[in-house]
Write an enzyme that holds these catalytic residues in place. Structure first.
Site, mmCIF file in Angstrom:
data_model
loop_
_atom_site.group_PDB
_atom_site.id
_atom_site.type_symbol
_atom_site.label_atom_id
_atom_site.label_comp_id
_atom_site.label_asym_id
_atom_site.label_seq_id
_atom_site.Cartn_x
_atom_site.Cartn_y
_atom_site.Cartn_z
ATOM 1 N N ALA A 69 -2.206 20.065 40.187
ATOM 2 C CA ALA A 69 -2.529 18.723 39.656
ATOM 3 C C ALA A 69 -3.148 17.804 40.703
ATOM 4 O O ALA A 69 -3.390 16.636 40.425
ATOM 5 C CB ALA A 69 -1.277 18.083 39.066
ATOM 6 N N VAL A 85 1.835 28.488 43.759
ATOM 7 C CA VAL A 85 2.141 29.342 42.591
ATOM 8 C C VAL A 85 2.238 30.820 42.962
ATOM 9 O O VAL A 85 2.745 31.623 42.193
ATOM 10 C CB VAL A 85 1.129 29.161 41.422
ATOM 11 C CG1 VAL A 85 1.218 27.775 40.818
ATOM 12 C CG2 VAL A 85 -0.288 29.504 41.832
ATOM 13 N N TYR A 97 -13.716 37.146 40.771
ATOM 14 C CA TYR A 97 -13.342 35.893 40.096
ATOM 15 C C TYR A 97 -13.464 36.066 38.579
ATOM 16 O O TYR A 97 -12.550 35.689 37.826
ATOM 17 C CB TYR A 97 -14.210 34.721 40.577
ATOM 18 C CG TYR A 97 -13.880 33.445 39.825
ATOM 19 C CD1 TYR A 97 -12.655 32.800 40.013
ATOM 20 C CD2 TYR A 97 -14.774 32.905 38.899
ATOM 21 C CE1 TYR A 97 -12.332 31.648 39.297
ATOM 22 C CE2 TYR A 97 -14.458 31.754 38.187
ATOM 23 C CZ TYR A 97 -13.238 31.130 38.388
ATOM 24 O OH TYR A 97 -12.912 30.001 37.674
#
Ligand code: NDP
Ligand code: 8X3
Length: 251
Positions: free
Chosen positions: A10, A60, A152
């Protein structure tokens, strides 16, 4: 309105725009990121405008720490209604046979394994409450490979498959799953991709009006506020002069 929304990554770009737009919508926010100081500044700015915000600082990729923090959420923050799996990145733009092993591992560990970790930690509560929404930030890059995008693109193809798989697995519940696939969005994304080469990053957005984080956040808020029987399963959002992941018409 009044949902508890957890957003990973965020501190920048699409994740930050989602934080602002969900706050404007009157939702409570759990903001996660790696940069604790920046996260706190963002939270303070939103709190000053009347939002209710909790911050969590972790990477994460660190499954143990993510679990420790999610499991340790204060009682009043445990019922997460919306998980925006946004944290992610591209590193490098080279032919597959010349790619960098470390860049590959970082993308796979963040974009696939990090997203899976957060899903595994948060969705059981949604299923138990028979209520919830996972919004995965996929990409047009997951629809088809483009030149030098190889790994990616593969991570974002995985996001599509994992979104589809989860949607099937929770279809007997009221939990909804959205794969939100942006095209060209001007954020810190290209700076990261080119390891801080600002000129190369700026060239990505030259001659075209790119999307903004807000454009994507608007769609996330819309999906989260659709009537309970409506599941926005997948949305592709492109810049107007972008035909696909590899067709961009610059003026
Ligand atoms: P930004 O670089 O602006 O933001 C990425 C955010 O993810 C940052 O907050 C960053 O934190 C965070 N992040 C990265 N790695 C980790 C990690 N290991 N643990 C926790 N947080 C992490 O880029 P965008 O906003 O553009 O990217 C957001 C998502 O949107 C990504 O998943 C990206 O793949 C996707 N996307 C982007 C598009 C674009 O054109 N910009 C198009 C399609 C999809 P930190 O600053 O600490 O690295
Ligand atoms: C980000 C969009 O086209 O740069 O996923 O891969 S693109």
């Amino acid at each position: 309105m009044d949902k508890t929304v957890m957003i990973t990554g965020a501190t920048s770009g699409i994740g930050l725009a989602c934080a602002r737009k969900f706050a404007d919508n009157g939702d409570r926010l759990i903001l996660t990121g790696r940069n604790g100081i920046l996260l706190e500044e963002i939270a303070n700015g939103l709190t000053d405008k009347g939002a209710s915000v909790l911050t969590m600082v972790f990477d994460v990729r660190d499954r143990k720490e993510a679990a420790r923090q999610v499991e340790g959420l204060p009682e009043e923050w445990r019922e997460i209604d919306v998980l925006v799996n946004n944290a992610g990145l591209a590193l490098g733009l080279e032919p597959e046979h010349e790619g960098d092993f470390t860049d590959w591992d970082t993308m796979i560990d963040t974009n696939i394994k990090g997203l899976l970790t957060m899903t595994r930690l948060v969705v059981p509560g949604m299923v138990a409450r028979d209520k919830g929404h996972v919004i995965n930030i996929g990409s047009v890059a997951g629809d088809a490979a483009y030149a030098n995008g190889n790994v990616y693109c593969a991570t974002k193809a995985a996001v599509k498959t994992l979104s589809d798989g989860l949607r099937i697995d929770v279809a007997g519940t009221n939990v909804r799953v959205t794969n939100l696939k942006p095209g060209l969005v001007e954020t810190n994304f290209s700076n990261t991709r080119f390891h801080g080469d600002k000129e190369r990053a700026a060239n990505v957005y030259k001659g075209i009006t790119p999307l903004t984080g807000d454009d994507i956040a608007d769609v996330a808020v819309f999906a989260a506020n659709a009537p309970a029987h409506v599941q926005i399963a997948e949305v592709l959002v492109l810049a107007t002069h972008q035909g696909s992941g590899s067709v961009i018409v610059r003026k």
